[in-house]
Design an enzyme around this catalytic site. Structure first.
Site, PDB file in Angstrom:
ATOM      1  CE  LYS A 195      -3.675   2.578   2.732  1.00 38.75           C
ATOM      2  NZ  LYS A 195      -4.513   2.287   4.030  1.00 38.75           N
ATOM      3  NE  ARG A 205      -6.006   9.770   3.080  1.00 37.38           N
ATOM      4  CZ  ARG A 205      -4.817   9.757   3.342  1.00 37.38           C
ATOM      5  NH1 ARG A 205      -3.744  11.422   2.659  1.00 37.38           N
ATOM      6  NH2 ARG A 205      -3.724   8.841   2.803  1.00 37.38           N
ATOM      7  NE  ARG A 217      -3.643   7.746   6.004  1.00 40.88           N
ATOM      8  CZ  ARG A 217      -4.029   7.984   6.692  1.00 40.88           C
ATOM      9  NH1 ARG A 217      -3.479   8.674   7.885  1.00 40.88           N
ATOM     10  NH2 ARG A 217      -5.699   8.560   6.751  1.00 40.88           N
ATOM     11  CE  LYS A 248      -5.972   1.851  -0.277  1.00 44.16           C
ATOM     12  NZ  LYS A 248      -6.496   2.233   0.953  1.00 44.16           N
ATOM     13  CE1 TYR A 313     -14.763   3.177  -3.149  1.00 41.96           C
ATOM     14  CE2 TYR A 313     -12.635   3.494  -3.775  1.00 41.96           C
ATOM     15  CZ  TYR A 313     -13.319   3.537  -2.899  1.00 41.96           C
ATOM     16  OH  TYR A 313     -13.078   3.305  -1.386  1.00 41.96           O
TER      17      TYR A 313
HETATM   18  C1  PBG Z   1      -7.530   3.323   5.838  1.00 47.72           C
HETATM   19  C2  PBG Z   1      -7.732   2.897   4.356  1.00 47.72           C
HETATM   20  C3  PBG Z   1      -7.619   4.469   3.277  1.00 47.72           C
HETATM   21  C4  PBG Z   1      -8.046   3.499   1.900  1.00 47.72           C
HETATM   22  C5  PBG Z   1      -8.322   2.366   2.667  1.00 47.72           C
HETATM   23  N1  PBG Z   1      -8.169   2.154   3.222  1.00 47.72           N
HETATM   24  C6  PBG Z   1      -6.914   5.517   3.737  1.00 47.72           C
HETATM   25  C7  PBG Z   1      -5.869   6.217   3.845  1.00 47.72           C
HETATM   26  O1  PBG Z   1      -4.192   5.108   3.564  1.00 47.72           O
HETATM   27  O2  PBG Z   1      -5.178   7.366   3.877  1.00 47.72           O
HETATM   28  C8  PBG Z   1      -8.109   4.841   1.389  1.00 47.72           C
HETATM   29  C9  PBG Z   1      -9.016   4.053   0.180  1.00 47.72           C
HETATM   30  C10 PBG Z   1      -9.472   5.075  -0.709  1.00 47.72           C
HETATM   31  O3  PBG Z   1      -9.195   5.844  -1.672  1.00 47.72           O
HETATM   32  O4  PBG Z   1      -9.969   4.281  -2.615  1.00 47.72           O
HETATM   33  N2  PBG Z   1      -5.980   3.384   5.793  1.00 47.72           N
END
Ligand code: PBG
Length: 322
Positions: A195, A205, A217, A248, A313
């Protein structure tokens, strides 16, 4: 033997031939729809940056899930927006937290629909980071205990798969041990193994009310420049007991999906994230792209790269198009 004997166009002239030689196929069972659940009754709070998506209270969530089931989707992944946030993400693992109640309602109301839960803390902390913040940094090892408790609470509520998305080191092992000692040996872990710290999570967010209140992050999510490191992250998660793995975002990381496909013989998912969705929808709303074709081409590219299933989505729209 080349032209004029070889003519690749021979296999392109009719849809019936194109169909026969098509290498990559899409099916609704490969799509997982992310859903946002919030407190209240009869709530449907539109997410401005993600047209067509909304925070749903449990009653509306169940209705939405019924539609997902009737469309034959692979399942849904659930994100909870709690009534109360605090420094310790208390509601994330609460037996009567928003996600836990939603899981129970889904299991009762829509049996047979696969329910995956996102295991993370960022929606539940006041500061919006994915764990316990100490001296301005997320403390890895303290956060592991939080994640393990949350995963167990989701499994107790009936989650079919738990999906940690926090990027702490050692979280898969911590969750596996906790699940097993609570009697949930058969609950699989889908690890958000690779990720990246991506700008494309921006609309999410807003949807999940989880933007970090300070910093970013990059101290836990991966540097977008690193491909080899993704293989190391995946290998570690598999050693720790991950059953399924995920890359991801998806489209900007097709090379990572391909490398993972070639290296690891486990089910591989990819997350077409909020920003990927919103970019396509925004272009289509401006009349710059044909939405339906953009949906199918983007999903096909992610499958062609090697993903078995896609969190998207567009799941419902794509299922209707097939
Ligand atoms: C939680 C999380 C995030 C996403 C999925 N789980 C946000 C992030 O890491 O800031 C992002 C999913 C998306 O953008 O569709 N940590």
């Amino acid at each position: 033997m080349a032209f004029p004997i070889e003519r690749p166009r021979r296999l392109r002239f009719s849809e019936s031939i194109r169909r026969l030689v098509r290498e990559t196929h899409l099916s609704p069972s490969q799509f997982i729809l992310p859903l946002f659940v919030c407190p209240g009754d009869g709530v449907r709070k539109d997410i401005g940056s993600m047209p067509g998506h909304a925070q749903l209270s449990i009653d509306n969530l169940v209705r939405e899930a019924e539609e997902c089931k009737s469309l034959g989707l692979g399942g849904i992944i659930l994100f909870g927006i709690p009534a109360q946030k605090d420094e310790f993400a208390t509601e994330a693992s609460a037996p009567d937290g928003i996600t836990q109640r939603a899981i129970r309602a889904l299991k009762a109301g829509v049996p047979g629909l696969l329910v995956i839960t996102d295991v993370c803390n960022c929606e539940y902390t006041t500061h919006g980071h994915c764990g316990f913040v100490k001296d301005g940094e997320v403390d890895n090892d303290v956060t592991l205990g939080w994640l393990a408790n949350t995963a167990v609470s989701h499994a107790e509520a009936g989650a079919d798969i738990v999906a940690p998305s926090d990027m702490m080191d050692g979280r898969v092992a911590a969750i596996r041990i906790a699940l097993d000692s609570a009697g949930h040996q058969n609950t699989p872990i889908l690890s958000y193994a690779a990720k990246y710290a991506s700008v494309f999570y921006g609309p999410f967010r807003e949807a999940a009310e989880s933007a970090p209140q300070f910093g970013d992050r990059r101290g836990y999510q991966m540097d977008p420049a690193n491909g080899r490191e993704a293989m190391r992250e995946i290998a570690l998660d598999l050693e720790e007991g991950a059953d399924l793995i995920m890359v991801k975002p998806a489209m900007p990381y097709l090379d990572v999906i391909r490398d993972a496909r070639e290296r690891f013989d486990v089910p591989l998912g990819a997350y077409q994230v909020s920003g990927e969705f919103s970019m396509i929808v925004a272009a289509a709303n401006n009349g710059w792209l044909d939405l339906d074709r953009a949906i199918l081409e983007s999903l096909t590219s992610i499958r062609r790269a090697g993903a078995d299933f896609i969190l998207t989505y567009f799941a419902k729209q794509a299922a209707r198009l097939l």
